[in-house]
Motif scaffolding. Structure first.
Motif, PDB file in Angstrom:
ATOM      1  N   SER A 431       0.832  -1.209   0.000  1.00 55.33           N
ATOM      2  CA  SER A 431       0.000   0.000   0.000  1.00 55.33           C
ATOM      3  C   SER A 431       0.860   1.251   0.000  1.00 55.33           C
ATOM      4  O   SER A 431       0.535   2.248  -0.652  1.00 55.33           O
ATOM      5  CB  SER A 431      -0.931   0.001   1.214  1.00 55.33           C
ATOM      6  N   GLN A 432       1.974   1.182   0.721  1.00 53.77           N
ATOM      7  CA  GLN A 432       2.871   2.333   0.773  1.00 53.77           C
ATOM      8  C   GLN A 432       3.497   2.598  -0.594  1.00 53.77           C
ATOM      9  O   GLN A 432       3.651   3.754  -1.007  1.00 53.77           O
ATOM     10  CB  GLN A 432       3.966   2.083   1.812  1.00 53.77           C
ATOM     11  N   VAL A 433       3.836   1.519  -1.317  1.00 48.78           N
ATOM     12  CA  VAL A 433       4.460   1.682  -2.636  1.00 48.78           C
ATOM     13  C   VAL A 433       3.514   2.412  -3.593  1.00 48.78           C
ATOM     14  O   VAL A 433       3.939   3.267  -4.371  1.00 48.78           O
ATOM     15  CB  VAL A 433       4.858   0.307  -3.217  1.00 48.78           C
ATOM     16  N   GLN A 434       2.223   2.092  -3.542  1.00 48.56           N
ATOM     17  CA  GLN A 434       1.300   2.719  -4.491  1.00 48.56           C
ATOM     18  C   GLN A 434       0.386   3.730  -3.808  1.00 48.56           C
ATOM     19  O   GLN A 434      -0.709   4.031  -4.301  1.00 48.56           O
ATOM     20  CB  GLN A 434       0.485   1.651  -5.224  1.00 48.56           C
ATOM     21  N   ALA A 435       0.864   4.287  -2.686  1.00 49.94           N
ATOM     22  CA  ALA A 435       0.052   5.255  -1.937  1.00 49.94           C
ATOM     23  C   ALA A 435      -0.236   6.516  -2.731  1.00 49.94           C
ATOM     24  O   ALA A 435      -1.245   7.191  -2.507  1.00 49.94           O
ATOM     25  CB  ALA A 435       0.751   5.616  -0.624  1.00 49.94           C
ATOM     26  N   LEU A 450      -9.824  -3.157 -13.054  1.00 53.66           N
ATOM     27  CA  LEU A 450      -8.576  -2.997 -12.317  1.00 53.66           C
ATOM     28  C   LEU A 450      -8.815  -1.970 -11.216  1.00 53.66           C
ATOM     29  O   LEU A 450      -8.999  -0.783 -11.493  1.00 53.66           O
ATOM     30  CB  LEU A 450      -7.464  -2.563 -13.268  1.00 53.66           C
ATOM     31  N   VAL A 451      -8.839  -2.430  -9.975  1.00 50.93           N
ATOM     32  CA  VAL A 451      -9.232  -1.612  -8.832  1.00 50.93           C
ATOM     33  C   VAL A 451      -7.991  -1.220  -8.047  1.00 50.93           C
ATOM     34  O   VAL A 451      -7.230  -2.084  -7.604  1.00 50.93           O
ATOM     35  CB  VAL A 451     -10.226  -2.370  -7.938  1.00 50.93           C
ATOM     36  N   THR A 452      -7.793   0.079  -7.886  1.00 50.35           N
ATOM     37  CA  THR A 452      -6.600   0.599  -7.219  1.00 50.35           C
ATOM     38  C   THR A 452      -6.985   1.286  -5.916  1.00 50.35           C
ATOM     39  O   THR A 452      -7.866   2.147  -5.896  1.00 50.35           O
ATOM     40  CB  THR A 452      -5.875   1.605  -8.134  1.00 50.35           C
ATOM     41  N   ASN A 453      -6.322   0.867  -4.834  1.00 49.08           N
ATOM     42  CA  ASN A 453      -6.432   1.509  -3.511  1.00 49.08           C
ATOM     43  C   ASN A 453      -7.873   1.624  -3.019  1.00 49.08           C
ATOM     44  O   ASN A 453      -8.281   2.642  -2.464  1.00 49.08           O
ATOM     45  CB  ASN A 453      -5.772   2.894  -3.539  1.00 49.08           C
ATOM     46  N   ALA A 454      -8.635   0.561  -3.204  1.00 46.11           N
ATOM     47  CA  ALA A 454      -9.994   0.501  -2.637  1.00 46.11           C
ATOM     48  C   ALA A 454      -9.906  -0.179  -1.278  1.00 46.11           C
ATOM     49  O   ALA A 454      -9.404  -1.298  -1.172  1.00 46.11           O
ATOM     50  CB  ALA A 454     -10.931  -0.263  -3.559  1.00 46.11           C
ATOM     51  N   GLN A 455     -10.389   0.495  -0.263  1.00 43.97           N
ATOM     52  CA  GLN A 455     -10.276  -0.030   1.097  1.00 43.97           C
ATOM     53  C   GLN A 455     -11.428  -0.968   1.453  1.00 43.97           C
ATOM     54  O   GLN A 455     -11.279  -1.837   2.319  1.00 43.97           O
ATOM     55  CB  GLN A 455     -10.247   1.123   2.105  1.00 43.97           C
ATOM     56  N   THR A 456     -12.580  -0.789   0.819  1.00 44.35           N
ATOM     57  CA  THR A 456     -13.775  -1.521   1.245  1.00 44.35           C
ATOM     58  C   THR A 456     -14.396  -2.275   0.077  1.00 44.35           C
ATOM     59  O   THR A 456     -14.847  -1.682  -0.893  1.00 44.35           O
ATOM     60  CB  THR A 456     -14.823  -0.554   1.839  1.00 44.35           C
ATOM     61  N   PRO A 469      -4.039  -3.813  -2.269  1.00 41.57           N
ATOM     62  CA  PRO A 469      -3.918  -2.473  -2.856  1.00 41.57           C
ATOM     63  C   PRO A 469      -4.280  -2.441  -4.343  1.00 41.57           C
ATOM     64  O   PRO A 469      -4.838  -1.474  -4.829  1.00 41.57           O
ATOM     65  CB  PRO A 469      -2.444  -2.124  -2.627  1.00 41.57           C
ATOM     66  N   GLN A 470      -3.947  -3.517  -5.048  1.00 43.83           N
ATOM     67  CA  GLN A 470      -4.331  -3.636  -6.462  1.00 43.83           C
ATOM     68  C   GLN A 470      -5.162  -4.901  -6.619  1.00 43.83           C
ATOM     69  O   GLN A 470      -4.747  -5.975  -6.172  1.00 43.83           O
ATOM     70  CB  GLN A 470      -3.096  -3.710  -7.367  1.00 43.83           C
TER      71      GLN A 470
END
Length: 901
Positions: A431-435, A450-456, A469-470
């Protein structure tokens, strides 16, 4: 694809016979390398073909044909991989190592001109001509390189004068000529379970001469009922179609450019030289390195699957599943990406690379489980880190994101559960790499979301699903790992095209006296939230679709806000109140039951080029529904086609008893009920209004979370809010009266009815049991002199005495047709539970008694046999009619003869 030469035509002179076990191993190893090399050739050619008309040089019709070639070439590669797997089982059976390694026959080398050599080359007539010779078994064999018995005397075989037919003839004769007792010395337990590799059909477990011949027959496709003739024409058919398409394009003067500008034998630069066309561009080199490392990891996984040591069945199943997904969701998209990346902009401008298939280095030789799994864990983590670092680089093909999603998931599958290298720690580092990337959903070209940085990510019950994260979410509807992509879209030819016959983009206005409804049917997902819940305003299949005067304004607004597709809005005084429809809520993706992804919280939606996805007129940008069945007419948005194609998620085990939480419909159903209760019923009730006038804005969500946890759902209340003590604090000192409690219960029941909460007797019995208990406890705890305990656990409710739905025979159930009689054992036959007793109990009998014991469980029936016998004898069981005398006698005989299982 292969055809056996009949024995009568085979030269069985001593020079052509396989004289030793060592020679047989050599020939099996060579055959393995040949099959592996041909698989790589087919995969490379498939990825060199364009995937869509948007790449240029193709019409839509031509692109559809070319995608068909991609699929068939990939299927041909899969068939070769099945051959390789079967050859591995043959090798292990004679106690030899599986020959799964980098394909040596692909390596360019100085060979006599009389010998042919396989190469990684783009799709062309020349390649098809070459493959046809392999198809008809007439291709001469290539002298093996150093990786295949480099110093063995059998290198002196006249390879240039031998064909593939000769190779398999020698193998078949070799198994027949050598002593079976001396040949099949490999331990049976060392064989990989042929059902484990997900290769389309089962492989043959090789333990003796008969099974060895069956295994070779599966490769040569001479097994009874085989389809060899049809499959043998695959390359010939593609060649014919290709030549016809070229001729059609020439006559019509239309461009026909189906192939990407891919080089032959792309390879690394090692020490300033390369064994093929050197890949020079820095980013392309990085992706090629990632491909090779992933490919080596795949080979190690598959090799160990066929030559395992201490692994359990669960370990082997995990390894087989991981190797399959590594191939379909990492190797495939990375190979596709490389055919779109420059190989050397200076020396070869406009030319692209391709998958090098591990052109250098060695795969580690590891045998024991601990070493193998530690290596896989470390390697997958490094692959995930590398892929994630590449993913944040702008301008790379979207296939990099697809591979990154798969690698992030695979590394979590092999990681320890906790600790510094555990799943949580790895997700945090990735997560830090693609923050720095925006949270978004991108619709890839003919591929997954392609879902990026979705928390829920939630299921239809509101339960959290594991996130990375991806992520790559299934879009074609065919994945076996829904909602996540497993690469099925590439195998079934999924396309992301919109249907020209879709409902047009048109916004309609329906004016009422107090409120105006705005609607765009072109984006409607047909979830039915409006028509089912407020059918006095919204009408299925009628015109006008909406009559705003059919309900109160607040009810219309509530229905508009609940629309998951974003098609509905409303206006007051001629001004659209979009902010009243689009709610302030955290980003979330819900995987609805048998339906679309429902996206809320203003998650950016991008097309395959990375631009904002075009939207219909006037629709919401805060919430929308995305197609999940693969058949929408308005991709990527849902058009309701999941109803027409009968799309379904995998069925839950019918034998598993549902919880109250799942039966009610999870958190979405409970939130709908509590919002109706607190938004509609409480404000108009003077007796209760003072108790809730200062409630927090999220009070309905909190109460729904409490009820959900009580009814067997996730810890959505106790973890964020504090459990029982928190709920207790909401009641202390309130001095709730019995009159208020009764009214609270009454109105909550009305809200439940309006929200569509299940009204079957079993659920309402359990539901009201808790509501009565909980509300009376609230009155007690709210009294002035109350001293309630502070550290009580969360209550948990179940079905109670009434049992779950299906525990009884409903008076309204349709009369079932007379069931076929169960076959009873003969007088001299030993009675067994599984064969004779269990079939006596119908599914409805079992369900009606599950509150006490399971009539299909041997241990349960054995334990309660005396009581069951008494009830079937006196006719009180089953409840809808007594057993026959013969059935009772069989049960009694089973008891008297020792209750055999």
């Amino acid at each position: 694809m292969f055809e056996m030469t009949p024995d009568s035509q085979f030269d069985r002179s001593s020079s052509n016979l396989t004289s030793s076990r060592e020679e047989l191993i050599f020939l099996l190893t060579y055959a393995s390398d040949l099959e592996h090399s041909l698989a790589c050739v087919c995969l490379f050619a498939a990825s060199s073909l364009k995937n869509d008309a948007s790449e240029g040089g193709l019409t839509d019709a031509q692109a559809e044909m070319v995608r068909g070639w991609r699929r068939r070439l990939t299927q041909a590669a899969g068939k070769r991989i099945r051959h390789l797997a079967q050859l591995s089982l043959l090798l292990v059976a004679i106690d030899a190592m599986s020959a799964i390694a980098r394909p040596a026959l692909l390596k360019p080398a100085s060979v006599p001109s009389s010998e042919s050599r396989l190469a990684l080359e783009p799709f062309s007539q020349q390649l098809l001509d070459h493959l046809v010779t392999y198809e008809h078994l007439s291709a001469p064999l290539t002298r093996p390189q150093l990786s295949v018995h480099d110093s063995h005397e059998y290198h002196n075989l006249p390879f240039a004068s031998l064909t593939i037919r000769d190779l398999y003839d020698r193998l078949t004769a070799g198994f027949s000529d050598l002593s079976a007792e001396e040949l099949f010395i490999g331990p049976k337990e060392a064989q990989a379970d042929p059902r484990l590799p997900d290769l389309g059909n089962q492989l043959v477990d090789v333990v003796d001469l008969k099974s060895a011949n069956e295994a070779l027959a599966t490769i040569t496709e001479m097994s009874k009922g085989g389809s060899g003739e049809a499959e043998a024409s695959l390359f010939s058919t593609i060649r014919q179609e290709y030549l016809s398409a070229l001729e059609d394009a020439r006559r019509s003067k239309q461009p026909f450019e189906p192939v990407r500008p891919v080089v032959t034998n792309p390879a690394h630069l090692h020490g300033g030289t390369a064994s093929g066309t050197p890949i020079v561009e820095t980013l392309t080199v990085a992706v090629a390195n990632l491909f090779n490392d992933a490919y080596d990891t795949l080979l190690l996984m598959v090799r160990h699957l066929f030559t395992h040591t201490e692994e359990t069945d669960i370990d082997l199943e995990h390894l087989a599943r991981a190797s399959f997904h590594l191939m379909t969701t990492v190797i495939r998209p990375l190979g596709d990406a490389l055919t779109q990346m420059p190989v050397d902009s200076t020396s070869l401008p406009g030319r692209c690379a391709g998958a090098p298939f591990g052109d250098e280095g060695d795969i580690p030789e590891l045998a024991h489980r601990t070493a193998v799994w530690a290596f896989l864990d470390e390697r997958l983590w490094q692959l995930a880190l590398t892929a994630t670092t590449l993913r944040v680089t702008p301008g790379l093909p979207t296939e990099i994101q697809e591979a990154t999603a798969a690698l992030q998931d695979l590394t979590c599958q092999f990681a320890p559960a906790d600790g510094p290298h555990g799943v949580e720690a790895r997700i945090a580092e990735l997560s830090q790499v693609q923050a720095g990337l925006e949270g978004s959903i991108q619709s890839s070209l003919n591929g997954p979301y392609l879902v990026t940085n979705a928390q829920t990510l939630l299921n239809w019950l509101g339960e959290r699903l594991p996130t990375r994260p991806q992520m790559a979410l299934c879009r074609c509807g065919g994945s076996a790992t829904k909602p996540f992509c497993d690469g099925t879209h590439a195998r079934i030819g999924f396309t992301a095209h919109k249907d020209p016959k879709r409902v047009p983009d048109q916004r309609d206005t329906y004016v009422g006296t107090a409120i105006t409804v705005l609607d765009n049917r072109g984006i409607c997902a047909h979830s039915g939230f409006c028509t089912d819940r407020l059918n006095t305003v919204f009408h299925v299949g009628e015109e006008p679709f909406a009559t705003p005067n059919g309900a109160r304004m607040d009810e219309v607004i509530r229905a508009v806000r609940a629309c998951p597709s974003g098609a509905l809005s409303y206006a007051l005084g001629g001004i659209e109140i979009r902010d009243g429809v689009d709610q302030a809520r955290p980003p979330s993706i819900e995987v609805s039951k048998d339906g679309p992804y429902r996206v809320t919280g203003r998650i950016a939606l991008k097309d395959w080029r990375g631009n904002e996805e075009l939207r219909n007129t006037g629709v919401s940008w805060e919430h929308y529904s995305l197609c999940r069945c693969g058949h929408s007419q308005n991709k990527p948005f849902c058009s309701g086609m999941h109803w027409s194609v009968n799309f379904h998620d995998p069925q839950v085990d019918e034998e598993q008893e549902p919880t109250l939480f799942s039966w009610v419909g999870g958190l979405p159903a409970l939130v709908r009920m509590t919002h109706l209760f607190y938004d509609k019923y409480i404000p108009q009730e003077p007796l209760l209004r003072p108790l809730f006038v200062e409630m927090s804005p999220d009070h309905p969500e909190r109460v729904a979370a409490w009820l959900g946890e009580v009814f067997g759902g996730p810890k959505s209340y106790s973890e964020p809010y504090g459990g029982y003590s928190r709920m207790l604090s909401q009641h202390v000192g309130k001095q709730i009266t019995e009159e208020q409690r009764e009214r609270w219960v009454s109105l909550l029941c009305q809200a439940a009815d309006e929200a569509g909460v299940p009204n079957d007797p079993e659920f309402r019995s359990a539901f009201m049991s808790y509501i009565e208990w909980g509300s009376r406890l609230a009155v007690e705890n709210s009294a002035t002199n109350a001293h309630p305990p502070l550290q009580m656990p969360m209550p948990h409710w179940n079905w109670g005495t009434a049992g779950p739905p299906g525990s009884r025979i409903s008076a309204l159930a349709p009369v079932e047709e007379e069931e076929q009689p169960v076959a009873l054992p003969s007088a001299n036959e030993v009675v067994h539970f599984a064969q004779h007793i269990k079939p006596l109990f119908r599914p409805m009998d079992r369900q009606s008694m599950k509150w006490a014991f399971d009539l299909w469980s041997y241990s349960d029936v054995t334990r309660h046999a005396a009581g069951i016998l008494q009830r079937v004898q006196n006719g009180s069981m089953p409840c809808d009619g007594a057993w026959s005398h013969e059935q009772v006698e069989v049960f009694q005989r089973w008891m008297e003869t020792g209750m055999q299982e």
